[in-house]
Enzyme design. Structure first.
Site, PDB file in Angstrom:
ATOM      1  N   GLY A  45      -6.307  -8.088  -0.592  1.00 40.97           N
ATOM      2  CA  GLY A  45      -5.652  -6.776  -0.557  1.00 40.97           C
ATOM      3  C   GLY A  45      -4.383  -6.809   0.275  1.00 40.97           C
ATOM      4  O   GLY A  45      -4.077  -7.800   0.951  1.00 40.97           O
ATOM      5  N   SER A  46      -3.658  -5.706   0.239  1.00 38.99           N
ATOM      6  CA  SER A  46      -2.334  -5.662   0.865  1.00 38.99           C
ATOM      7  C   SER A  46      -2.408  -5.705   2.396  1.00 38.99           C
ATOM      8  O   SER A  46      -1.590  -6.346   3.055  1.00 38.99           O
ATOM      9  CB  SER A  46      -1.596  -4.403   0.408  1.00 38.99           C
ATOM     10  OG  SER A  46      -2.361  -3.255   0.708  1.00 38.99           O
ATOM     11  N   ALA A 101     -10.443  -2.416   3.545  1.00 39.66           N
ATOM     12  CA  ALA A 101     -11.533  -1.652   2.928  1.00 39.66           C
ATOM     13  C   ALA A 101     -10.924  -0.472   2.185  1.00 39.66           C
ATOM     14  O   ALA A 101      -9.794  -0.063   2.467  1.00 39.66           O
ATOM     15  CB  ALA A 101     -12.511  -1.160   3.988  1.00 39.66           C
ATOM     16  N   GLU A 121     -15.772 -11.664  -0.674  1.00 40.07           N
ATOM     17  CA  GLU A 121     -15.559 -10.966   0.607  1.00 40.07           C
ATOM     18  C   GLU A 121     -16.893 -10.768   1.334  1.00 40.07           C
ATOM     19  O   GLU A 121     -16.989 -10.972   2.542  1.00 40.07           O
ATOM     20  CB  GLU A 121     -14.868  -9.618   0.360  1.00 40.07           C
ATOM     21  CG  GLU A 121     -13.417  -9.790  -0.065  1.00 40.07           C
ATOM     22  CD  GLU A 121     -12.721  -8.511  -0.498  1.00 40.07           C
ATOM     23  OE1 GLU A 121     -11.492  -8.476  -0.448  1.00 40.07           O
ATOM     24  OE2 GLU A 121     -13.401  -7.553  -0.908  1.00 40.07           O
TER      25      GLU A 121
HETATM   26  O1  LIG Z   1     -11.766  -4.904  -0.963  1.00 38.09           O
HETATM   27  C1  LIG Z   1     -10.620  -5.222  -1.181  1.00 38.09           C
HETATM   28  C2  LIG Z   1     -10.232  -6.107  -2.302  1.00 38.09           C
HETATM   29  O2  LIG Z   1     -11.353  -6.464  -3.089  1.00 38.09           O
HETATM   30  C3  LIG Z   1      -9.526  -4.750  -0.271  1.00 38.09           C
HETATM   31  O3  LIG Z   1      -9.786  -5.170   1.023  1.00 38.09           O
HETATM   32  C4  LIG Z   1      -9.483  -3.242  -0.323  1.00 38.09           C
HETATM   33  O4  LIG Z   1      -9.313  -2.852  -1.674  1.00 38.09           O
HETATM   34  C5  LIG Z   1      -8.334  -2.687   0.520  1.00 38.09           C
HETATM   35  O5  LIG Z   1      -7.099  -3.053  -0.028  1.00 38.09           O
HETATM   36  P1  LIG Z   1      -5.727  -2.616   0.626  1.00 38.09           P
HETATM   37  O6  LIG Z   1      -5.653  -3.253   1.965  1.00 38.09           O
HETATM   38  O7  LIG Z   1      -4.672  -3.129  -0.345  1.00 38.09           O
HETATM   39  O8  LIG Z   1      -5.719  -1.108   0.715  1.00 38.09           O
END
Ligand SMILES: O=C(CO)[C@H](O)[C@H](O)COP(=O)(O)O
Length: 234
Positions: A45-46, A101, A121
């Site tokens: 994720g970002s 998350a 994860e």
């Molecule tokens: O679980 C995830 C990917 O499977 C990410 O950690 C979650 O979606 C959060 O992403 P972001 O930091 O881009 O908001």
């Protein structure tokens, strides 16, 4: 322009990261935890990407001997681009990890898996001594499921059976996650489908209940894990 911002600008979703300054500040705090010799689990994720950039910068500047265990192909590619050596769970156990998350409730239970990487994860969180989950206020909810459905990775041929079982667990909506840039469903890195599932109520036993359905590989529910929630200021 420094090394970090160059890399961040290269990301196609860089301009979509909400609260980038706050998250970069937390990314720097996470990078400050790195010790020479650490094996670090890298979430997807970002937000995780921002922490990875900050860690790579420290490793480069201080010539630290650090290895990463990424949770997705995307983050493996970023590790390569950032020059961070990668290892696997066959060879090493992570000393600690960081991840993002989608939702965090008051008990520190999570929904994860917007990126479809929840299986790896969860494997990393289960294998790691310490887990840092980086979020901001927008991820905090009173009740899991308030904003996001629960992602569930499913072996493709098990779909009809799993759907039936999820309905009997109380699923009110079950959507097969569509691919972008390809017709049909998204196929996970493990060759499976991802369902996005809504429930009126997510009980404490739901993670176990969902996992016990034959054909479910993993869900994005993380209930009762020992997690350190690190909050980015807005
Ligand atoms: O679980 C995830 C990917 O499977 C990410 O950690 C979650 O979606 C959060 O992403 P972001 O930091 O881009 O908001």
């Amino acid at each position: 322009m420094n090394w970090n911002s160059n890399l961040i600008n290269n990301l196609e979703w860089a301009d979509k990261i909400i609260n980038i300054e706050g998250k970069q500040k937390v990314a720097a705090e996470i990078a400050a935890k790195v010790k020479d010799g650490d094996i670090i689990g890298v979430g997807s994720g970002s937000t995780s990407y921002l922490a990875l950039v900050a860690i790579a910068q420290r490793v480069k500047d201080e010539k630290l001997n650090v290895k990463a265990i990424p949770t997705s192909v995307e983050l493996s590619m970023f590790c390569a681009k950032l020059g961070l050596p990668v290892t696997s769970l066959y060879e090493h156990k992570p000393d600690w990890l960081f991840d993002g998350a989608d939702e965090v409730d008051p008990d520190k239970s999570l929904i994860k898996g917007r990126g479809g990487a929840m299986f790896k994860e969860k494997l990393l969180i289960s294998s790691s001594a310490i887990s840092y989950i980086i979020v901001d206020e927008s991820k905090m909810v009173n009740k899991l499921g308030a904003k996001f459905p629960v992602p569930i990775e499913v072996f493709p041929q098990a779909l009809p059976y799993v759907e039936k079982e999820l309905k009997s667990l109380g699923a009110t909506e079950i959507a097969i996650r569509p691919a972008k840039g390809k017709d049909g469903p998204i196929i996970s890195e493990n060759g499976n489908l991802v369902l996005d599932c809504k429930f009126d109520e997510i009980g404490k036993s739901f993670e176990r209940d969902i996992k016990s359905i034959t054909g479910v590989i993993e869900s994005g529910l993380f209930i009762g894990y020992e997690l350190n929630i690190v909050m980015a200021a807005n």
